[in-house]
Enzyme design. Structure first.
Site, PDB file in Angstrom:
ATOM      1  CE  LYS A 155      47.967  33.923  36.794  1.00 15.38           C
ATOM      2  NZ  LYS A 155      48.270  34.916  37.865  1.00 15.38           N
ATOM      3  NE  ARG A 199      47.391  30.470  41.052  1.00 14.97           N
ATOM      4  CZ  ARG A 199      46.888  31.658  40.793  1.00 14.97           C
ATOM      5  NH1 ARG A 199      47.628  32.740  40.960  1.00 14.97           N
ATOM      6  NH2 ARG A 199      45.649  31.796  40.369  1.00 14.97           N
ATOM      7  CG  ASP A 237      38.185  39.404  39.915  1.00 12.17           C
ATOM      8  OD1 ASP A 237      37.848  40.589  40.081  1.00 12.17           O
ATOM      9  OD2 ASP A 237      39.085  39.066  39.124  1.00 12.17           O
ATOM     10  CG  ASN A 238      42.395  39.678  41.350  1.00 12.25           C
ATOM     11  OD1 ASN A 238      42.207  38.616  40.778  1.00 12.25           O
ATOM     12  ND2 ASN A 238      42.667  40.794  40.708  1.00 12.25           N
TER      13      ASN A 238
END
Length: 525
Positions: free
Chosen positions: A146, A209, A285-286
């Protein structure tokens, strides 16, 4: 490729962890998601980082992939350290050409936002988990970085992440894991002197991650909203095969999938509530299809307890406040149900599946609070006792973490009196505290001393001493921005054992100082 072949990757031998040459691969990875079709993703080479530096590694997360961690400051590991930095900054993936970014949509603050997608995330692939390192029942971990640059879904953003936000995510995801909260894992943090403009010029960083899946509610919303029901079915079949294979045997697999996600999400939110965690941006979306915590942006742990607390300055109306997280989770599940409705076919059945959220959340929350207060098996009048305690915490703005921790000490030794640290939290209403403690004393009155000590020991396991408080994270960030990661490393070490009181770490268990400013965090944090 048949979908059932995607459920379990073929065995792939990991790269030799002793290899340190610059041309070596640290991990053997494969991609399965692209087999769904080109409309699901974009093959996107990360931009990487110039002169990347490996700053932090989670030894626990590295063990999941059987990776050897470079020994800090050991010159014999300089080559391995460089390989980690090269791999997890995105530089290796840029040359490899197999990284992808996925497309999804979503509701943000309750409003339809349309197409979104991985605007600064690149999925490097999935690593087979060696038998000796398998955890959580999954045979693989997807590896995502990310902050490594723009993707086709970045819109007007730069696709970068700054050290400030990257360090917060790294520390919090690992802290949450050790608190027993389902979450994506942070493998490592790599930074660079590359300048990135936010409110001011900051330096770039990348977090690597791990998760068995990074699928979100929004992936399903994207294809459902656009009427691409064939793609929606392929995505649903893929998800069932990989994450919930038992749902494939149901008469209606899509409905069974919705039920599974509802149960997992209910358990997650109960864990959030009990540790005083506020996600801050619970957009669809999270929300993870695994029921795991994902995307650490403007998160916060409650200090002075306020049920309406949210750390997100963008959330002007407190939509995502602590007290509203269960209701928002249910709302998001209804959005997922709407997305899956073309496959489920029965609107009432879909609604009923989501309405079961309360039937799973309430017992999980009850059990969590029973453990935190040392009550054991629930009795009829326990809900009133628990609610009165929460109301008292709110009335006194008592520190959530300190109050529960000190309560455990009082339960273990009531004859020693109320701990000063507990009294301090309720200085505004001392008699209300005494009255409530008397009720708790009566509730536990039949316990023998040994039973009381055992109950208190259980409370200590249920009530952490250490959480990632905002002021601690800010102090670590300030040092890291000056090139010193000592505070971050200390925090990471202590947060691995959050329920054990560790000598010399009293400052990390204390509430924030009176002059500490409130969290000021935006969705880009």
């Amino acid at each position: 490729m048949a979908l059932d072949s995607l459920a379990r990757p073929d065995p792939i031998a990991p790269a030799d962890p002793e290899t340190t040459g610059s041309d070596s691969r640290l991990l053997a990875l494969r991609q399965t998601f692209p087999a769904l079709g080109p409309e699901f993703h974009s093959t996107t080479a990360p931009q990487g980082l110039p002169q990347p530096r490996l700053r932090l590694v989670s030894d626990d997360a590295a063990q999941l992939l059987a990776l050897r961690v470079p020994v800090p400051d050991d010159p014999r590991d300089d080559g391995l350290r460089a390989l980690w930095a090269h791999t997890f900054s995105g530089n290796a993936a840029a040359a490899d050409g197999s990284a992808i970014s996925t497309v999804y949509a979503g509701h943000q603050f309750g409003n339809w936002a349309g197409q979104l997608g991985d605007g600064r995330a690149h999925l490097l692939g999935e690593a087979l988990v060696p038998d000796s390192a398998q955890a959580c029942g999954h045979a693989w971990w997807e590896v995502q970085i990310k902050g490594a640059g723009r993707t086709p879904f970045s819109r007007h953003a730069d696709g970068r992440a700054v050290l400030r936000s990257s360090l917060r995510e790294f520390l919090c995801s690992e802290a949450m894991w050790h608190l027993g909260v389902p979450t994506t894992r942070a493998l490592c943090l790599v930074d660079s002197d590359l300048p990135v403009r936010r409110e001011s010029i900051e330096s770039a960083a990348v977090v690597a991650r791990l998760s068995p899946s990074f699928l979100r509610f929004g992936h399903f919303e994207h294809f459902s909203h656009s009427g691409r029901h064939d793609a929606l079915r392929r995505l649903t079949d893929y998800t069932v095969a990989r994450l919930y294979p038992q749902a494939a045997q149901a008469a209606n697999p899509a409905l069974a999938l919705l039920r599974e996600v509802t149960v997992a999400t209910a358990a997650l939110i109960a864990r959030w509530q009990c540790v005083g965690f506020v996600h801050g941006v619970m957009n669809t979306d999270n929300m993870s299809m695994l029921g795991w915590t994902i995307d650490y942006g403007p998160f916060g742990f409650v200090d002075a307890f306020d049920p309406g607390y949210t750390p997100n300055t963008t959330d002007a109306y407190g939509r995502y406040a602590w007290a509203r997280q269960p209701a928002v989770a249910r709302w998001n599940l209804l959005a997922l149900a709407q997305a899956l409705l073309p496959l489920i076919g029965d609107e009432q059945a879909a609604r009923d599946a989501v309405e079961d959220f309360a039937d799973h959340f309430m017992p999980a929350m009850r059990d969590g609070m029973q453990a935190k207060l040392g009550l054991g098996a629930a009795r009829d009048d326990d809900p009133d006792l628990v609610q009165d305690w929460i109301d008292l915490l709110a009335a006194c703005r008592a520190d959530w973490t300190v109050s529960h921790r000190q309560l455990a000490h009082w339960v273990a030794r009531p004859q020693a009196g109320v701990p000063a640290a507990l009294q301090e939290q309720f200085a505004a209403w001392p008699q209300r505290l005494q009255d409530w403690l008397e009720r708790l004393r009566q509730r536990l009155g039949e316990l023998e001393p040994a039973q009381r000590e055992a109950r208190a020991a259980g409370m200590l396991r249920a009530n952490p001493c250490y959480v990632l408080r905002h002021h601690l994270a800010q102090a670590a960030i300030a040092q890291a921005q000056a090139g010193d990661f000592g505070a971050a490393s200390r925090l990471m070490k202590v947060l691995r054992r959050p329920c054990e009181e560790q000598a010399g770490c009293e400052d990390l268990a204390a509430p924030p100082p009176s002059d500490a400013g409130p969290p000021v965090l935006s969705c880009s944090s």
